[in-house]
Each structure stands twice: as structure tokens, then as C-alpha cells.
Design a protein around this motif. Structure first.
Motif, mmCIF file in Angstrom:
data_model
loop_
_atom_site.group_PDB
_atom_site.id
_atom_site.type_symbol
_atom_site.label_atom_id
_atom_site.label_comp_id
_atom_site.label_asym_id
_atom_site.label_seq_id
_atom_site.Cartn_x
_atom_site.Cartn_y
_atom_site.Cartn_z
ATOM 1 N N GLN A 80 57.110 58.513 59.494
ATOM 2 C CA GLN A 80 55.720 58.627 60.237
ATOM 3 C C GLN A 80 55.696 57.682 61.213
ATOM 4 N N MET A 81 55.832 56.449 60.975
ATOM 5 C CA MET A 81 55.499 55.430 61.924
ATOM 6 C C MET A 81 56.590 55.671 63.139
ATOM 7 N N GLY A 82 57.747 56.308 62.915
ATOM 8 C CA GLY A 82 58.664 56.692 64.049
ATOM 9 C C GLY A 82 58.278 57.791 64.648
ATOM 10 N N ASN A 83 57.795 58.741 63.951
ATOM 11 C CA ASN A 83 57.144 59.951 64.676
ATOM 12 C C ASN A 83 55.904 59.700 65.622
ATOM 13 N N ASP A 84 55.133 58.662 65.050
ATOM 14 C CA ASP A 84 54.090 58.543 65.967
ATOM 15 C C ASP A 84 54.368 57.844 67.304
ATOM 16 N N CYS A 85 55.570 57.505 67.543
ATOM 17 C CA CYS A 85 56.092 56.833 68.720
ATOM 18 C C CYS A 85 57.070 57.465 69.274
ATOM 19 N N GLY A 86 57.547 58.728 68.970
ATOM 20 C CA GLY A 86 58.600 59.583 69.436
ATOM 21 C C GLY A 86 59.994 58.995 68.971
ATOM 22 N N VAL A 87 60.189 58.337 67.750
ATOM 23 C CA VAL A 87 61.699 57.828 67.531
ATOM 24 C C VAL A 87 61.820 58.423 66.182
ATOM 25 N N GLN A 88 63.061 59.007 66.242
ATOM 26 C CA GLN A 88 63.719 59.789 65.083
ATOM 27 C C GLN A 88 64.206 58.707 64.114
ATOM 28 N N ILE A 89 63.807 58.526 62.725
ATOM 29 C CA ILE A 89 64.169 57.499 61.544
ATOM 30 C C ILE A 89 65.123 58.495 60.921
ATOM 31 N N LEU A 90 66.410 58.006 60.689
ATOM 32 C CA LEU A 90 67.356 58.732 59.952
ATOM 33 C C LEU A 90 68.104 57.699 58.865
ATOM 34 N N ALA A 91 68.700 58.167 57.736
ATOM 35 C CA ALA A 91 69.492 57.150 56.847
ATOM 36 C C ALA A 91 71.044 57.275 57.354
ATOM 37 N N LEU A 92 71.635 56.328 57.158
ATOM 38 C CA LEU A 92 73.059 56.070 57.650
ATOM 39 C C LEU A 92 73.687 57.155 56.880
ATOM 40 N N ARG A 93 73.640 57.594 55.513
ATOM 41 C CA ARG A 93 74.338 58.365 54.960
ATOM 42 C C ARG A 93 73.914 59.973 55.319
ATOM 43 N N GLU A 94 72.836 60.048 55.968
ATOM 44 C CA GLU A 94 72.380 61.324 56.499
ATOM 45 C C GLU A 94 73.072 61.699 57.621
ATOM 46 N N VAL A 95 73.279 60.641 58.522
ATOM 47 C CA VAL A 95 74.097 60.782 59.724
ATOM 48 C C VAL A 95 75.387 61.096 59.334
ATOM 49 N N GLU A 96 76.055 60.220 58.416
ATOM 50 C CA GLU A 96 77.402 60.550 57.979
ATOM 51 C C GLU A 96 77.606 61.884 57.575
ATOM 52 N N ASN A 97 76.811 62.487 56.557
ATOM 53 C CA ASN A 97 76.806 63.827 56.083
ATOM 54 C C ASN A 97 76.793 64.808 57.208
ATOM 55 N N LEU A 98 76.182 64.449 58.159
ATOM 56 C CA LEU A 98 75.877 65.590 59.282
ATOM 57 C C LEU A 98 77.428 65.506 59.995
ATOM 58 N N GLY A 99 77.664 64.358 60.272
ATOM 59 C CA GLY A 99 79.221 64.107 60.944
ATOM 60 C C GLY A 99 80.175 65.074 60.097
ATOM 61 N N GLN A 100 80.086 64.877 58.873
ATOM 62 C CA GLN A 100 81.104 65.476 57.868
ATOM 63 C C GLN A 100 81.080 66.987 57.848
#
Length: 645
Positions: free
Chosen positions: A201-221
Motif C-alpha cells: 500500500q505504501m508503494g501504491n501511494d507513491c506510484g511504486v510497484q512492490i514485488l517479491a523476488l520469487r514473484e518476478v522469477e515465476n513471471l520470468g519462468q
């Protein structure tokens, strides 16, 4: 460039007078400007790489992967638990997934795509780094000690839109900067550690996307991209240095810079302590600094393992006992602490005296080239010290600041392993000088690496003059950086028109003494027909010669085995016999790890034993080198005039 007011007390081994054995031939491309280089290597050509299949940092990892396959690569541990390991295959697979995921998040496969990493040493740091290299992106380390203003400056200067960080607290620091509109380019923060929805939510409030490392790895997979490997001339890292005043400077280092630097290290140490697949490195020095990263690259290139500390320096000894590292990169401050702790535990004057006595006896062995940890002194006094480091350390590398000669001397003896010291700075990747194996003296930082030349230039206002062998240290070679990111003024101060890096440090050339003729002679007398030998080097010649006294009791029999049907006296006139004898001596030298420049190229056979009576030996049967040189002056001159190499 003005030399710094506060200068490091650095001294460099002079390579044109190594035990009066060698002189520097000015490199043809540099003229006669006082430049000096390493005597190692096959020619005057500076090293750009050691392995043909490892010319970029991506290829370095691929080489380790090819060697080890599914073997262990990166290790970590939880408190009071053994190390857990990620394999080379697993790390490579995760790196490709992460890199592919970054590309899905609008990053580009390009050397002008900068990815920030804001984390302490851990496996994910290396995975993020390799992800960047796999797709020709550039890594930009951030670290706490720079301070919040410097971190904002780096993000803005490098136009970083994506930062990979370890802890929620660091992510909040980054988000606060965005919230205050001080880092408007930051769009994505990727977390290694778990986080809750409050951070999202803190990220959303200032326009920054917060992602988990594993989430990005899964996206890449799910959207796997074909690797886009970099070229040696492509940027690999922008390493921001704190400097003394003003904003940090972003040193731009290419893949070729890093490979050249650690290749110089490999060349220097190749005969005595070459990295192996079973090597283990303890990683605790900040990965944001090049010293740690270069040493790690050496280990990875040869399929070794990297074990990370738990993150608390107070638990380092516990981590080392669990890991049993063989390679220990360290800074002098920690060595000083070790030294102080050892002597503080010697609670009585008697214990301290015994410890110092044992260290002196071991130090005598070190001076004679004997490095071991299984002597009586080790069993009685030093085993506990060695065990505190895991019990298997075979190499310690120190840099970043001058080390105390007393501390280095003691630890070389007490730890029973090879301790190397180097000098350099980020702008020449890490090191530009390094201890030469066999030279275990202290108070200097070794000789130039085979990947660079060094010279000293006048600093008139401080009365340092190169004619006196002192001045500002300048470095040139493939390990020298390409300049500072978006700072042409500072770049022009650091790099002159001839590509010499002006370090701002003062150095002094010292006479070198690290090629010990006695060491060479002790190897050659193991040759069956050799009774005595005197090895000589002339500072105006580029090779060694020897005076050999054949053993009258065994020489004829040895010669017959080689096909020579001559009497003992007749063998002195046989050039073929001398050639066979040199070949046998050189073979022994190679087996003992001598470099080519430590081997004799010609010999004269002498048929009278060196003795006390003829003035060539001392009463303790040591060679009188000055008398030897004068006694055989004519024969030595003939050897040099009649020998070509």
C-alpha cells in the motif's frame, strides 16, 4: 590530478631489481616514461583474460557451471544450523528466470539498462547480478554506509527505475525518497525478504510497484527469454565510491575490466595456490565493493563454493567453523582484531612469551618458504587459532588499507597458510599490485599485476619525485575503468590523455628480494648428478645462469643412463651432457613450482667443491654470494655472452 593531502603509506616492490636478477624492459607502447610491469607472463603484452572461455562475467559463471554442473555453488545458514546450498544449475536457472522477469517488467537487454541492488551479502545478491549479466544489463550496488543523500544521488544519476533489495526497512527508505519526490525515476522495488500488504500500500501511494523476488522469477519462468550475453567491452557494473568530499562517483567497469583484474591474480598465484573446485570462500566483506566481488569471481570461475555469513560480524567465527572455508578475503582491521584477541587470551607474561617464541620459530620456516600447519608448534599453540577459522584456510587475501607488518608476520606463522596483500582502488577494478608467492616479507604491497603497468610521477608541491623512486601512483591496463558515470570533469582528472589512471596515492619503489637464489639452489641439488650449485642473476640480463659442481660418485653412472660414454673429466667438455643436466634441473624446478624466469638458462660445470678452505662457504657451510660472484666472474660473463633465449 592533485595528490590527496592525507596519503596512504604505500610501498611497491621494484621489478627492475629483483635480487639483482631482472630489469624492466620499457614496454614499447609506453616509451621510456618509467613504466614498470610484471615479469610474469609470456611477453610484454598485458593480460586481458586467463581462460579463453571466460572473457565476460557471464562466461565466468558458465565456466563454473560447466565444471561443477549440479554441484554446490552458493551457501547460507540459519543460526545454529549447517549450511544449505544452491547448486550451480539452480543458480543459473533462477538467474535466467529473474532476468526474463525483469524484461517482462519493461527492462531492456542493454548495457545502458541499470538495475540497483540494495542488499547485504546473500545468495540472492549473486542471482540478481547473474540475471543482469545474462541479459547484458548493468548492476549498480547501493549500500547503507553511503548515507541517504548519496543513495538518492546514485538512483537519480544512474536513472534507476528498478531496485532489488533485501529487507523491508530498506524498501521503506526507497519509498520515502519517492514520496518526497526526490527519486522520481524509481518505479519498481523487488524484495528478497517477505513483506506484508502495508508495504504494498505504501508503494501504491507513491506510484511504486512492490514485488517479491520469487514473484518476478515465476513471471520470468512463464515468459522465458533467450540469454543475451554481453561482450567484454560492455559495462558490467557501475560502482559508486564514497570519496572524501561531495557526491559519490560512479566508476564504470566493463566485463573486460573485471576479467583482466582477476586474471592477473590467477597468473601470479597459478603455480602455488591455484583455485580448485573444492575451494570454499567465506563471504562477509560487502559485495558493493570490488575487492570481494573479484575474489568471488575467481572462485566461481573454477567451480568453487561461496558461503555467506549470517549477516552479523560477531558470528563470523561461528560461520567459519560451520563452513570450513579455504579462502578468506579480509581487511586489515579484522586482522588487527584477531591479533589483539589472540594476545589478550595469553593472560600471563609466560604464556605471551611462549606464544611469541613459537611464532618466531614458525616465522623462520616461513622465511625459508615452508608454509604448514602441522608442526609441533601448531599442535601446541596455534591449532585453536586455526580452528577458529574453520581449520582449512589455505589462502588469506587482504587489501583496502595498509596492513601492519607485525600482524601479517605473526598471522602467516600462526595460521600456517599463505597470506597475500594487494593494493588498488575501484578505478582499476580492485587490485593493481599483489604479493608474489614466496615473498613473505611485510611492509609493501607486492609487485604490479600482469594486467597493468605502473609508474610514479612527480608531486612537486609535496616534494615527491619519481627520480627518487617515489611519487603519485599511476596505473594503465585493461583493468582500468572507463570513467565516471555522467561526470566528465572528474573523469578527466582521473584519466589522462594516454589512459593512465592517476590514483592520488603516493607510492615508493623498493628493492625486491622475493626471488631467493637459495630456494632455487635447494631444488636443483635434488638432481642426482648435482653436488653443489650456485645460481646467479645480473640486473642487466633477463635470465639466470648457474655454476654446477657434478657429484663425482654418481655423475658417470647417471650420464651412462642418458647415453654418454665419457669419463667424469670428459663430461665437462660435452655440451650435450650439459643440456641433459639443465633439462633435469629445470624439470625439478617445474615440479617445485618455479616460474620460467626462476629457471637457469645456461650452466658452467666446475670440478672443485665449494668449501670453507677456498673461501666460497662460511663456517656454517652457507654460500658466500659476493665471493662466488667474484670468483666465477669470467665464467658468468661467458655464459651471458654465449647464450641467447
Amino acid at each position: 590530478m592533485q595528490a590527496k593531502e592525507i596519503l596512504r603509506n604505500l610501498q611497491l616492490l621494484e621489478l627492475d631489481e629483483i635480487s639483482q636478477f631482472f630489469h624492466t624492459i620499457p614496454p614499447p607502447t609506453l616509451g621510456c616514461g618509467g613504466a614498470r610491469g610484471s615479469v610474469l607472463g609470456d611477453s610484454l603484452q598485458l593480460m586481458t583474460h586467463y581462460h579463453d572461455d571466460a572473457r565476460t562475467m557471464y562466461e565466468v559463471y558458465q565456466r563454473g557451471l560447466h565444471i561443477t554442473g549440479d554441484g554446490p555453488c552458493l551457501g547460507f545458514r540459519k543460526p545454529k544450523h549447517p549450511y544449505q546450498w544452491l547448486s550451480y544449475k539452480e543458480v543459473a536457472n533462477r538467474a535466467e528466470n529473474l532476468g526474463s522477469g525483469l524484461l517482462q517488467k519493461n527492462c531492456r537487454s542493454s548495457p545502458d539498462q541499470f538495475i540497483g541492488v540494495f542488499a547485504q551479502n546473500r545468495p540472492e545478491w549473486i542471482i540478481a547480478e547473474l540475471a543482469c549479466y545474462t541479459y547484458s544489463m548493468v548492476i549498480v550496488p547501493l549500500y547503507d554506509t553511503l548515507g541517504p543523500e548519496a543513495i538518492r544521488y546514485i538512483i537519480n544519476t544512474a536513472e534507476i527505475s528498478t531496485v532489488i533489495c533485501d529487507k523491508v526497512e530498506k524498501a521503506k527508505v526507497l519509498l520515502k525518497n519517492v514520496e518526497m519526490k526526490e527519486t522520481p525515476d524509481l518505479e519498481i522495488v523487488i524484495l528478497m525478504d517477505p513483506f506484508d500488504m502495508d508495504l504494498v500500500q505504501m508503494g501504491n501511494d507513491c506510484g511504486v510497484q512492490i514485488l517479491a523476488l520469487r514473484e518476478v522469477e515465476n513471471l520470468g519462468q512463464m515468459n522465458r527469454r533467450t540469454p543475451v550475453p554481453p561482450r567484454p567491452e560492455d559495462l558490467s557494473i557501475v560502482c559508486f565510491t564514497s570519496g572524501t568530499t561531495g557526491n559519490p562517483k560512479g566508476a564504470m567497469l566493463t566485463h573486460g575490466n573485471v576479467v583482466a583484474d582477476f586474471s592477473g591474480f590467477l597468473k601470479v598465484t597459478e603455480k602455488v595456490i591455484f583455485p580448485r573446485q573444492d575451494d570454499v570462500l567465506i563471504s562477509f566483506l560487502p559485495l558493493a565493493h570490488m575487492f570481494e566481488r573479484v575474489i568471488q569471481s575467481v572462485v566461481i570461475c573454477h567451480g568453487g563454493r561461496i558461503g555467506f555469513f549470517q549477516g552479523d560480524i560477531r558470528l563470523l567465527s561461528d560461520d567459519m567453523k560451520a563452513l570450513h572455508p579455504t579462502i578468506f578475503p579480509v581487511v586489515p582491521r579484522l586482522l588487527n582484531r584477531m591479533y589483539d584477541k589472540i594476545f589478550s587470551q595469553a593472560g600471563t607474561p609466560v604464556k605471551r612469551w611462549l606464544l611469541e617464541f613459537a611464532a618466531r620459530r614458525k616465522a623462520t620456516e616461513v622465511r625459508n618458504g615452508i608454509i604448514r600447519n602441522n608442526s609441533l608448534w601448531d599442535k601446541l599453540f596455534f591449532k585453536k587459532i586455526q580452528d577458529s577459522l574453520g581449520g582449512k584456510v589455505r589462502m588469506i587475501v587482504t587489501g583496502a588499507a595498509p596492513a601492519s607488518p607485525a600482524v601479517l608476520g605473526f598471522l602467516r606463522a600462526a595460521l600456517g597458510c599463505q597470506v597475500y596483500e594487494g593494493y588498488g582502488q575501484t578505478e582499476c577494478t580492485a587490485g593493481c599490485t599483489f604479493t608474489t608467492p614466496g615473498d613473505w616479507t611485510s611492509g609493501h604491497v607486492g609487485a604490479p599485476l600482469p594486467c597493468n603497468y605502473l609508474k610514479l610521477i612527480n608531486v612537486d608541491e609535496m616534494k615527491y619525485f619519481s627520480a627518487k623512486g617515489e611519487g603519485e601512483i599511476c596505473v594503465k591496463g585493461p583493468n582500468v575503468f572507463k570513467g565516471y558515470l555522467k561526470d566528465t570533469e572528474k573523469t578527466d582528472e582521473a584519466l589522462d590523455k594516454d589512459s593512465w589512471l592517476h590514483t592520488g596515492d603516493i607510492g615508493k619503489w623498493l628493492p625486491g628480494e622475493y626471488i631467493a637464489p637459495e630456494k632455487i639452489e635447494n631444488i636443483y641439488v635434488r638432481s642426482e648428478p648435482v653436488a653443489q650449485v650456485y645460481v646467479h642473476g645480473d640486473s642487466l640480463q633477463s635470465f639466470l645462469v648457474g655454476i654446477v659442481v657434478p657429484d663425482p660418485e654418481v655423475t658417470e653412472a647417471w650420464a651412462r643412463k642418458k647415453g654418454f660414454e665419457h669419463s667424469y673429466a670428459e663430461l665437462a667438455k660435452s655440451e650435450a651432457f650439459k643440456k641433459a643436466l639443465i633439462e633435469d634441473m629445470v624439470k625439478l624446478g617445474k615440479q617445485a613450482g618455479l616460474y620460467s624466469f626462476e629457471q637457469v638458462k645456461a650452466i658452467h660445470l666446475h670440478y672443485e667443491m665449494f668449501s670453507v678452505q677456498n673461501g666460497l662457504l662460511t663456517p656454517t657451510l652457507k654460500a658466500k654470494r659476493s665471493e662466488m660472484r667474484n670468483y666465477f666472474r669470467k665464467q658468468i660473463e661467458d655464459l651471458y655472452s654465449n647464450t641467447s633465449i
